[in-house]
Design an enzyme around this catalytic site. Structure first.
Site, mmCIF file in Angstrom:
data_model
loop_
_atom_site.group_PDB
_atom_site.id
_atom_site.type_symbol
_atom_site.label_atom_id
_atom_site.label_comp_id
_atom_site.label_asym_id
_atom_site.label_seq_id
_atom_site.Cartn_x
_atom_site.Cartn_y
_atom_site.Cartn_z
ATOM 1 N N ASP A 168 -4.700 3.604 -1.977
ATOM 2 C CA ASP A 168 -5.805 3.923 -1.068
ATOM 3 C C ASP A 168 -6.328 5.327 -1.326
ATOM 4 O OD1 ASP A 168 -6.101 1.607 0.764
ATOM 5 O OD2 ASP A 168 -3.977 1.997 1.142
ATOM 6 N N MET A 172 -12.108 4.479 -0.881
ATOM 7 C CA MET A 172 -12.798 4.786 0.379
ATOM 8 C C MET A 172 -13.482 6.126 0.178
ATOM 9 S SD MET A 172 -9.856 3.459 2.993
ATOM 10 C CE MET A 172 -8.573 3.381 1.753
ATOM 11 N N HIS A 217 -1.219 -1.264 -4.262
ATOM 12 C CA HIS A 217 -2.511 -0.944 -3.655
ATOM 13 C C HIS A 217 -2.561 0.565 -3.413
ATOM 14 C CE1 HIS A 217 -6.086 -1.985 -1.242
ATOM 15 N NE2 HIS A 217 -5.659 -1.096 -0.357
ATOM 16 N N THR A 227 2.720 -0.202 6.166
ATOM 17 C CA THR A 227 3.793 -0.009 7.138
ATOM 18 C C THR A 227 4.827 -1.131 7.092
ATOM 19 O OG1 THR A 227 2.105 1.012 8.526
ATOM 20 C CG2 THR A 227 4.213 0.507 9.584
ATOM 21 N N GLY A 269 -3.208 4.121 7.837
ATOM 22 C CA GLY A 269 -2.258 3.015 7.936
ATOM 23 C C GLY A 269 -1.727 2.917 9.362
ATOM 24 N N GLY A 270 -0.944 1.877 9.615
ATOM 25 C CA GLY A 270 -0.261 1.758 10.896
ATOM 26 C C GLY A 270 -1.125 1.343 12.071
ATOM 27 N N MET A 296 -11.483 -5.736 5.400
ATOM 28 C CA MET A 296 -10.721 -4.799 6.225
ATOM 29 C C MET A 296 -10.433 -5.435 7.583
ATOM 30 S SD MET A 296 -10.158 -2.107 4.367
ATOM 31 C CE MET A 296 -9.212 -1.350 5.697
ATOM 32 N N MET A 349 -8.890 8.184 -0.451
ATOM 33 C CA MET A 349 -9.760 8.632 0.653
ATOM 34 C C MET A 349 -10.285 10.028 0.339
ATOM 35 S SD MET A 349 -7.345 7.570 3.824
ATOM 36 C CE MET A 349 -6.661 5.937 3.999
ATOM 37 N N HIS A 393 -8.285 1.113 -4.127
ATOM 38 C CA HIS A 393 -9.239 0.905 -3.031
ATOM 39 C C HIS A 393 -9.941 2.235 -2.786
ATOM 40 C CE1 HIS A 393 -9.629 -0.103 1.589
ATOM 41 N NE2 HIS A 393 -10.799 0.038 1.011
ATOM 42 N N SER A 421 0.845 -1.193 0.000
ATOM 43 C CA SER A 421 0.000 0.000 0.000
ATOM 44 C C SER A 421 0.879 1.241 0.000
ATOM 45 C CB SER A 421 -0.892 0.021 1.242
ATOM 46 O OG SER A 421 -1.390 1.326 1.425
ATOM 47 N N GLY A 462 -9.195 4.093 6.822
ATOM 48 C CA GLY A 462 -8.939 5.514 7.025
ATOM 49 C C GLY A 462 -7.504 5.855 7.367
ATOM 50 N N ASP A 507 -6.645 -6.413 4.397
ATOM 51 C CA ASP A 507 -6.028 -5.082 4.408
ATOM 52 C C ASP A 507 -6.082 -4.466 5.800
ATOM 53 O OD1 ASP A 507 -5.160 -2.529 3.804
ATOM 54 O OD2 ASP A 507 -6.835 -2.019 2.487
ATOM 55 N N GLY A 508 -4.904 -4.221 6.372
ATOM 56 C CA GLY A 508 -4.822 -3.522 7.649
ATOM 57 C C GLY A 508 -4.054 -4.321 8.691
ATOM 58 N N GLY A 509 -2.912 -3.813 9.109
ATOM 59 C CA GLY A 509 -2.137 -4.469 10.161
ATOM 60 C C GLY A 509 -1.502 -5.783 9.746
#
Ligand code: DX5
Ligand code: ZN
Length: 218
Positions: A35, A68, A33, A196, A146-147, A139, A37, A66, A8, A144, A173-175
């Protein structure tokens, strides 16, 4: 199993993008990827079509966008023109009719069509779109930013999606990092977004580690 690693770019240093994109390419990455927003569907604003267009013109990555955004139908034609290869919108972003229309538009333009759902959204909400979707983006954090920390509940949700949609490409996606990647794969995910964990530090080393972990799952 054919796994996809999708870095990402949200976690990239934008003052130094060329070096990072080159490192990703050298590490064998084929998908990026992106993102998007809009400051409405999620509080933050990230980037839009000019960025996608520049990437398309200067590199040959598959651009996985993606969205959002609150009004995906308005945005989709612009992202198609900009050169997106895959477009994923949120099931929460409109009525069933609007989402169907948006997915059909993506499919008819020969792009990969994806649907995403937030951590609190029922998986059953995706069933009406079964015929239209190539990919489900699960998700594993609140969209909204990263990290954030991986929500372990996503693992049971991934298994449930696998039961309901055995053939779909399941993106998570996420963490996602060295500690959560393996569990995500074992739960049925096949496409792993990470910002990240891949873009911070030594990009080539980070990607190699992800590849190793996935090779152990196979
Ligand atoms: C969050 C985005 C993610 C984000 C992931 O809204 O959808 O793609 O960049 O970031 P990490 O990998 O840092 O959790
Ligand atoms: Zn994302």
């Amino acid at each position: 199993m054919n796994y996809t690693i999708s870095p990402s770019l949200l976690a990239a240093n934008f003052a130094d993008l060329k070096e990072q994109l080159t490192a990703l390419k050298q590490a064998g990455i084929k998908h990026l990827h992106i993102d998007v927003m809009d400051g409405h569907f999620v509080p933050a604003i990230s980037f839009g079509t000019p960025f996608v267009k520049n990437l398309k013109t200067q590199y040959d990555f598959f651009l996985d966008v993606h969205l959002m955004v609150s009004e995906p139908l308005k945005q989709i034609p612009q992202f198609i023109d900009a050169g997106a290869d895959g477009l994923t919108l949120h099931v929460e972003a409109g009525s069933q009719e609007e989402i169907l229309k948006a997915l059909n538009l993506i499919k008819h333009s020969d792009l990969k069509a994806g649907i995403s759902l937030k951590p609190a959204t029922d998986i059953e909400a995706l069933i009406p779109f079964k015929e239209q979707i190539d990919l489900i983006l699960l998700m594993s954090v609140e969209p909204g930013a990263g990290g954030q920390k991986f929500m372990p509940d996503a693992l049971t949700r991934a298994q449930k999606i696998r039961q309901l949609f055995p053939e779909v490409e399941l993106q998570i996606d996420g963490g996602i990092n060295n500690d959560t990647l393996k569990e995500a794969a074992l739960s049925g995910a096949t496409n792993f977004v990470a910002g990240t964990a891949l873009l911070k530090g030594d990009i080539q080393k980070n990607i190699q580690r992800f590849k190793q972990i996935l090779a152990e799952v196979k």
